[in-house]
Design a protein around this motif. Structure first.
Motif, PDB file in Angstrom:
ATOM      1  N   GLY A  10       0.850  -1.265   0.055  1.00 10.31           N
ATOM      2  CA  GLY A  10       0.334   0.091  -0.134  1.00 10.31           C
ATOM      3  C   GLY A  10       0.911   1.038   0.202  1.00 10.31           C
ATOM      4  O   GLY A  10       0.737   2.039  -0.502  1.00 10.31           O
ATOM      5  N   LEU A  11       1.873   1.381   0.659  1.00 10.86           N
ATOM      6  CA  LEU A  11       2.851   2.569   0.708  1.00 10.86           C
ATOM      7  C   LEU A  11       3.192   2.425  -1.107  1.00 10.86           C
ATOM      8  O   LEU A  11       3.592   3.532  -0.630  1.00 10.86           O
ATOM      9  CB  LEU A  11       4.223   2.155   1.766  1.00 10.86           C
TER      10      LEU A  11
ATOM     11  N   ASP B 152      -1.947  -0.650  -6.563  1.00  7.70           N
ATOM     12  CA  ASP B 152      -3.382  -0.567  -7.636  1.00  7.70           C
ATOM     13  C   ASP B 152      -1.776   0.015  -8.337  1.00  7.70           C
ATOM     14  O   ASP B 152      -2.595  -0.182  -9.956  1.00  7.70           O
ATOM     15  CB  ASP B 152      -3.980   0.535  -7.098  1.00  7.70           C
ATOM     16  N   ARG B 153      -0.883   0.754  -8.692  1.00 13.65           N
ATOM     17  CA  ARG B 153      -0.021   0.922  -9.709  1.00 13.65           C
ATOM     18  C   ARG B 153       1.177  -0.611 -10.350  1.00 13.65           C
ATOM     19  O   ARG B 153       0.928  -1.349  -9.632  1.00 13.65           O
ATOM     20  CB  ARG B 153       0.893   1.586  -9.241  1.00 13.65           C
ATOM     21  N   PRO B 154       0.542  -0.030 -11.457  1.00  8.38           N
ATOM     22  CA  PRO B 154       1.662  -1.384 -11.913  1.00  8.38           C
ATOM     23  C   PRO B 154       2.960  -1.854 -11.364  1.00  8.38           C
ATOM     24  O   PRO B 154       3.597  -0.921 -11.017  1.00  8.38           O
ATOM     25  CB  PRO B 154       1.513  -1.258 -13.623  1.00  8.38           C
TER      26      PRO B 154
ATOM     27  N   ALA C 112       5.286  -5.668  -6.927  1.00  2.91           N
ATOM     28  CA  ALA C 112       7.340  -6.753  -7.750  1.00  2.91           C
ATOM     29  C   ALA C 112       8.132  -5.454  -6.642  1.00  2.91           C
ATOM     30  O   ALA C 112       9.232  -6.070  -5.819  1.00  2.91           O
ATOM     31  CB  ALA C 112       7.702  -6.719  -9.127  1.00  2.91           C
ATOM     32  N   THR C 113       7.812  -4.269  -6.672  1.00  2.00           N
ATOM     33  CA  THR C 113       8.528  -3.377  -6.141  1.00  2.00           C
ATOM     34  C   THR C 113       8.846  -3.448  -4.113  1.00  2.00           C
ATOM     35  O   THR C 113      10.228  -3.477  -3.420  1.00  2.00           O
ATOM     36  CB  THR C 113       8.049  -1.877  -6.289  1.00  2.00           C
ATOM     37  N   ALA C 114       7.205  -3.727  -3.907  1.00  2.00           N
ATOM     38  CA  ALA C 114       6.788  -3.697  -2.886  1.00  2.00           C
ATOM     39  C   ALA C 114       8.216  -5.457  -1.476  1.00  2.00           C
ATOM     40  O   ALA C 114       8.840  -5.573  -1.398  1.00  2.00           O
ATOM     41  CB  ALA C 114       5.866  -3.715  -2.133  1.00  2.00           C
ATOM     42  N   GLY C 115       7.863  -6.300  -3.012  1.00  2.00           N
ATOM     43  CA  GLY C 115       8.578  -7.628  -2.764  1.00  2.00           C
ATOM     44  C   GLY C 115      10.155  -7.258  -2.766  1.00  2.00           C
ATOM     45  O   GLY C 115      10.898  -7.533  -1.935  1.00  2.00           O
TER      46      GLY C 115
END
Length: 181
Positions: free
Chosen positions: A127-128, A132-134, A138-141
């Protein structure tokens, strides 16, 4: 056997991991601490791994409660820093539990649902990054993997390899790098 025995066994495991680390979490020691025979845990936990997963579940519950208490409503950078600092603090102050929570053999195939227990935490992180952004998941992971690496290297005393032993400085650098991507 009453549910009380299950609760006592898990509580004994939580105490042991806090006091002596993951190496102390033998069935015999947990049973001894709970005041029962060494065979008694098998009535609630068919395997040692099942009992360890139940102890690790307590760690996820504790950490989830701490995350839920955070104010993450500001800018994403501020939220990532607050969440990251909490993660690093938890790793440092609850080292045994932190190590237990992320043991691969416990995360898969257990009755305690540890993988499921970690998903709400990942949702907060995602969420940070704007879930919902493409590419946000993956970036959060990738960020979580980086944060976990910082925590682990810090626990091992190995951060000086990257030129600093300041985990917070590495956290700030990682946050900025991931937000720029």
């Amino acid at each position: 056997m009453s549910e009380d025995l299950r609760v006592r066994l898990v509580a004994a495991g939580v105490e042991l991991v806090a006091e002596r680390g993951t190496g102390a979490l033998t069935l015999r020691e947990i049973a001894r601490r709970a005041g029962v025979s060494h065979g008694a845990p098998r009535r609630w936990f068919p395997t040692h791994r099942d009992l360890l997963a139940a102890v690790a579940r307590v760690g996820y519950e504790r950490f989830s409660a701490q995350v839920a208490a955070l104010d993450l409503s500001g800018e994403p950078r501020d939220g990532l820093l607050v969440l990251g600092r909490l993660y690093l603090h938890f790793a440092r102050t609850e080292r045994g539990m932190f190590e237990l929570m992320f043991r691969h053999e416990l995360l898969s195939g257990n009755r305690e649902g540890l993988r499921e227990a970690s998903k709400p935490l990942f949702s907060v992180l995602a969420g940070l990054f704007g879930a919902d952004r493409p590419g946000a998941l993956a970036t959060a992971g990738a960020f979580w993997a980086n944060l976990h690496g910082i925590a682990q290297l810090s626990l091992w005393g190995s951060l000086e390899v990257v030129g600093t032993d300041d985990a917070d400085a590495l956290l700030r650098t990682a946050v900025d790098a991931y937000l720029e991507s």
